[in-house]
Design a protein around this motif. Structure first.
Motif, PDB file in Angstrom:
ATOM      1  N   SER A 121      20.972  -1.671   5.263  1.00  0.00           N
ATOM      2  CA  SER A 121      19.737  -1.658   4.466  1.00  0.00           C
ATOM      3  C   SER A 121      19.035  -3.008   4.534  1.00  0.00           C
ATOM      4  CB  SER A 121      20.042  -1.321   3.006  1.00  0.00           C
ATOM      5  OG  SER A 121      20.386   0.024   2.878  1.00  0.00           O
ATOM      6  N   GLN A 122      19.797  -4.080   4.449  1.00  0.00           N
ATOM      7  CA  GLN A 122      19.184  -5.414   4.536  1.00  0.00           C
ATOM      8  C   GLN A 122      18.540  -5.632   5.899  1.00  0.00           C
ATOM      9  OE1 GLN A 122      21.790  -8.661   3.073  1.00  0.00           O
ATOM     10  NE2 GLN A 122      20.037  -8.911   1.722  1.00  0.00           N
ATOM     11  N   LYS A 123      19.203  -5.190   6.941  1.00  0.00           N
ATOM     12  CA  LYS A 123      18.646  -5.314   8.294  1.00  0.00           C
ATOM     13  C   LYS A 123      17.348  -4.509   8.396  1.00  0.00           C
ATOM     14  CE  LYS A 123      19.786  -4.208  13.065  1.00  0.00           C
ATOM     15  NZ  LYS A 123      20.771  -3.571  13.941  1.00  0.00           N
ATOM     16  N   ASN A 124      17.353  -3.290   7.858  1.00  0.00           N
ATOM     17  CA  ASN A 124      16.142  -2.460   7.883  1.00  0.00           C
ATOM     18  C   ASN A 124      15.000  -3.109   7.106  1.00  0.00           C
ATOM     19  OD1 ASN A 124      17.376  -0.482   9.412  1.00  0.00           O
ATOM     20  ND2 ASN A 124      17.920   0.785   7.659  1.00  0.00           N
ATOM     21  N   ILE A 125      15.324  -3.676   5.967  1.00  0.00           N
ATOM     22  CA  ILE A 125      14.296  -4.352   5.158  1.00  0.00           C
ATOM     23  C   ILE A 125      13.662  -5.483   5.961  1.00  0.00           C
ATOM     24  CG2 ILE A 125      13.950  -5.869   3.159  1.00  0.00           C
ATOM     25  CD1 ILE A 125      16.080  -4.101   1.716  1.00  0.00           C
ATOM     26  N   THR A 126      14.492  -6.261   6.620  1.00  0.00           N
ATOM     27  CA  THR A 126      13.980  -7.387   7.410  1.00  0.00           C
ATOM     28  C   THR A 126      13.084  -6.890   8.543  1.00  0.00           C
ATOM     29  OG1 THR A 126      15.923  -8.704   6.882  1.00  0.00           O
ATOM     30  CG2 THR A 126      14.648  -9.386   8.806  1.00  0.00           C
ATOM     31  N   ILE A 127      13.519  -5.876   9.267  1.00  0.00           N
ATOM     32  CA  ILE A 127      12.741  -5.347  10.400  1.00  0.00           C
ATOM     33  C   ILE A 127      11.418  -4.756   9.922  1.00  0.00           C
ATOM     34  CG2 ILE A 127      12.696  -3.542  12.173  1.00  0.00           C
ATOM     35  CD1 ILE A 127      15.760  -4.050  12.489  1.00  0.00           C
ATOM     36  N   ILE A 128      11.485  -3.948   8.879  1.00  0.00           N
ATOM     37  CA  ILE A 128      10.260  -3.329   8.353  1.00  0.00           C
ATOM     38  C   ILE A 128       9.297  -4.405   7.846  1.00  0.00           C
ATOM     39  CG2 ILE A 128       9.332  -1.825   6.553  1.00  0.00           C
ATOM     40  CD1 ILE A 128      12.038  -0.253   6.762  1.00  0.00           C
ATOM     41  N   ALA A 129       9.819  -5.368   7.104  1.00  0.00           N
ATOM     42  CA  ALA A 129       8.975  -6.452   6.584  1.00  0.00           C
ATOM     43  C   ALA A 129       8.332  -7.238   7.729  1.00  0.00           C
ATOM     44  CB  ALA A 129       9.791  -7.383   5.690  1.00  0.00           C
ATOM     45  N   GLN A 130       9.099  -7.509   8.757  1.00  0.00           N
ATOM     46  CA  GLN A 130       8.542  -8.235   9.915  1.00  0.00           C
ATOM     47  C   GLN A 130       7.402  -7.436  10.546  1.00  0.00           C
ATOM     48  OE1 GLN A 130      12.166  -8.776  12.156  1.00  0.00           O
ATOM     49  NE2 GLN A 130      12.399 -10.883  11.454  1.00  0.00           N
ATOM     50  N   ASN A 131       7.581  -6.124  10.662  1.00  0.00           N
ATOM     51  CA  ASN A 131       6.521  -5.287  11.243  1.00  0.00           C
ATOM     52  C   ASN A 131       5.261  -5.308  10.383  1.00  0.00           C
ATOM     53  OD1 ASN A 131       8.116  -4.531  13.418  1.00  0.00           O
ATOM     54  ND2 ASN A 131       8.855  -2.680  12.424  1.00  0.00           N
ATOM     55  N   ILE A 132       5.433  -5.197   9.078  1.00  0.00           N
ATOM     56  CA  ILE A 132       4.288  -5.221   8.161  1.00  0.00           C
ATOM     57  C   ILE A 132       3.573  -6.569   8.244  1.00  0.00           C
ATOM     58  CG2 ILE A 132       3.604  -5.246   5.721  1.00  0.00           C
ATOM     59  CD1 ILE A 132       5.880  -3.176   5.246  1.00  0.00           C
ATOM     60  N   LEU A 133       4.344  -7.647   8.185  1.00  0.00           N
ATOM     61  CA  LEU A 133       3.749  -8.986   8.206  1.00  0.00           C
ATOM     62  C   LEU A 133       3.063  -9.274   9.540  1.00  0.00           C
ATOM     63  CD1 LEU A 133       6.609 -10.881   6.350  1.00  0.00           C
ATOM     64  CD2 LEU A 133       4.395 -10.183   5.414  1.00  0.00           C
ATOM     65  N   ASN A 169       0.849  -1.179   0.000  1.00  0.00           N
ATOM     66  CA  ASN A 169       0.000   0.000   0.000  1.00  0.00           C
ATOM     67  C   ASN A 169       0.894   1.241   0.000  1.00  0.00           C
ATOM     68  OD1 ASN A 169      -1.746   2.100   0.515  1.00  0.00           O
ATOM     69  ND2 ASN A 169      -2.852   1.038   2.131  1.00  0.00           N
ATOM     70  N   PRO A 170       0.875   2.024  -1.079  1.00  0.00           N
ATOM     71  CA  PRO A 170       1.764   3.180  -1.162  1.00  0.00           C
ATOM     72  C   PRO A 170       1.389   4.322  -0.232  1.00  0.00           C
ATOM     73  CG  PRO A 170       0.285   3.133  -3.049  1.00  0.00           C
ATOM     74  CD  PRO A 170       0.043   1.861  -2.264  1.00  0.00           C
ATOM     75  N   LYS A 171       0.305   4.160   0.512  1.00  0.00           N
ATOM     76  CA  LYS A 171      -0.122   5.212   1.439  1.00  0.00           C
ATOM     77  C   LYS A 171       0.300   4.931   2.883  1.00  0.00           C
ATOM     78  CE  LYS A 171      -3.962   6.568  -1.447  1.00  0.00           C
ATOM     79  NZ  LYS A 171      -5.400   6.718  -1.599  1.00  0.00           N
ATOM     80  N   GLU A 172       0.884   3.773   3.122  1.00  0.00           N
ATOM     81  CA  GLU A 172       1.311   3.431   4.480  1.00  0.00           C
ATOM     82  C   GLU A 172       2.807   3.662   4.632  1.00  0.00           C
ATOM     83  OE1 GLU A 172      -0.149  -0.102   6.350  1.00  0.00           O
ATOM     84  OE2 GLU A 172      -1.957  -0.115   5.103  1.00  0.00           O
ATOM     85  N   ASP A 173       3.170   4.310   5.731  1.00  0.00           N
ATOM     86  CA  ASP A 173       4.569   4.698   5.962  1.00  0.00           C
ATOM     87  C   ASP A 173       5.524   3.510   5.961  1.00  0.00           C
ATOM     88  OD1 ASP A 173       3.927   7.371   6.097  1.00  0.00           O
ATOM     89  OD2 ASP A 173       3.783   7.415   8.292  1.00  0.00           O
ATOM     90  N   GLU A 174       5.144   2.444   6.645  1.00  0.00           N
ATOM     91  CA  GLU A 174       6.019   1.265   6.704  1.00  0.00           C
ATOM     92  C   GLU A 174       6.264   0.693   5.306  1.00  0.00           C
ATOM     93  OE1 GLU A 174       7.173  -0.985   9.741  1.00  0.00           O
ATOM     94  OE2 GLU A 174       7.441   1.143  10.154  1.00  0.00           O
ATOM     95  N   HIS A 175       5.251   0.691   4.505  1.00  0.00           N
ATOM     96  CA  HIS A 175       5.360   0.154   3.153  1.00  0.00           C
ATOM     97  C   HIS A 175       6.286   1.031   2.299  1.00  0.00           C
ATOM     98  CE1 HIS A 175       1.620  -2.585   3.316  1.00  0.00           C
ATOM     99  NE2 HIS A 175       1.906  -2.196   4.537  1.00  0.00           N
ATOM    100  N   ILE A 176       6.167   2.339   2.472  1.00  0.00           N
ATOM    101  CA  ILE A 176       7.030   3.273   1.746  1.00  0.00           C
ATOM    102  C   ILE A 176       8.485   3.076   2.178  1.00  0.00           C
ATOM    103  CG2 ILE A 176       7.584   5.723   1.425  1.00  0.00           C
ATOM    104  CD1 ILE A 176       4.516   6.229   1.766  1.00  0.00           C
ATOM    105  N   LYS A 177       8.709   2.932   3.476  1.00  0.00           N
ATOM    106  CA  LYS A 177      10.069   2.702   3.993  1.00  0.00           C
ATOM    107  C   LYS A 177      10.655   1.412   3.423  1.00  0.00           C
ATOM    108  CE  LYS A 177       9.373   4.939   8.465  1.00  0.00           C
ATOM    109  NZ  LYS A 177       9.257   4.687   9.917  1.00  0.00           N
ATOM    110  N   LEU A 178       9.826   0.383   3.352  1.00  0.00           N
ATOM    111  CA  LEU A 178      10.281  -0.898   2.802  1.00  0.00           C
ATOM    112  C   LEU A 178      10.757  -0.716   1.368  1.00  0.00           C
ATOM    113  CD1 LEU A 178      10.559  -4.006   3.107  1.00  0.00           C
ATOM    114  CD2 LEU A 178       8.227  -4.168   2.194  1.00  0.00           C
ATOM    115  N   LEU A 179       9.940  -0.094   0.549  1.00  0.00           N
ATOM    116  CA  LEU A 179      10.313   0.124  -0.854  1.00  0.00           C
ATOM    117  C   LEU A 179      11.554   0.995  -0.981  1.00  0.00           C
ATOM    118  CD1 LEU A 179       7.211   0.645  -3.159  1.00  0.00           C
ATOM    119  CD2 LEU A 179       8.866  -1.197  -3.132  1.00  0.00           C
ATOM    120  N   ASP A 180      11.641   2.042  -0.167  1.00  0.00           N
ATOM    121  CA  ASP A 180      12.821   2.924  -0.214  1.00  0.00           C
ATOM    122  C   ASP A 180      14.096   2.156   0.100  1.00  0.00           C
ATOM    123  OD1 ASP A 180      11.238   5.072  -0.896  1.00  0.00           O
ATOM    124  OD2 ASP A 180      11.234   5.974   1.105  1.00  0.00           O
TER     125      ASP A 180
END
Length: 160
Positions: free
Chosen positions: A137-149, A104-115
């Protein structure tokens, strides 16, 4: 009036009104049961779709990281030809595009993940990979993805 007539009329009213009231009550119960069943079917369908979405997103993020990680390790890079590296980067670009369509491009976590994912993909194309920045960056991707999931999983559990 005679008590026998009153008794007979009372019995007659009970015989006629009783089934009518029972039919009315059953009809209302059936309507309520149908509404409950419809809500349950809707919740089940949404939960099932959301679970498939979670699985697809998780698998895509894992695939993206698996494609990119070897390109950051100096020793591993030596084992890849230019064509191999290009193939991995092309596949990672495809997976990133897929992920961007899933979120969802309107959710902050999702935007952070893509960035973070876009930054990681860009870092691979640099002449000299900054391993510290890459790992962060890989660590951030994992953390953000875990939060979203986790958030989506909780939404499934609360719907059921």
């Amino acid at each position: 009036m005679n008590i026998e007539i009153i008794s007979a009329l009372t019995a007659l009213v009970a015989v006629i009104v009783g089934p009518i009231v029972s039919i009315y009550i059953m009809k209302n119960q059936n309507i309520n049961n149908i509404r409950i069943a419809e809500r349950n079917i809707h919740a089940s369908t949404v939960s099932s779709s959301r679970q498939k979405w979670i699985d697809t997103l998780r698998d895509s993020i894992a695939e993206f990281q698996a494609l990119i990680l070897p390109l950051s390790v100096h020793a591993a890079i030596k084992h890849y030809t230019v064509d191999d590296k290009l193939t991995r980067v092309e596949r990672a670009t495809y997976v990133l595009a897929k992920i961007s369509l899933l979120i969802n491009p309107k959710e902050d976590e999702h935007i952070k993940l893509l960035d973070n994912m876009s930054g990681l993909l860009s870092a691979v194309n640099e002449e000299e990979v900054n391993v510290v920045r890459f790992r962060e960056s890989q660590k951030n991707i994992t953390i953000i993805a875990q939060n979203i999931l986790k958030k989506e999983w909780n939404a499934i559990k609360s719907a059921v």
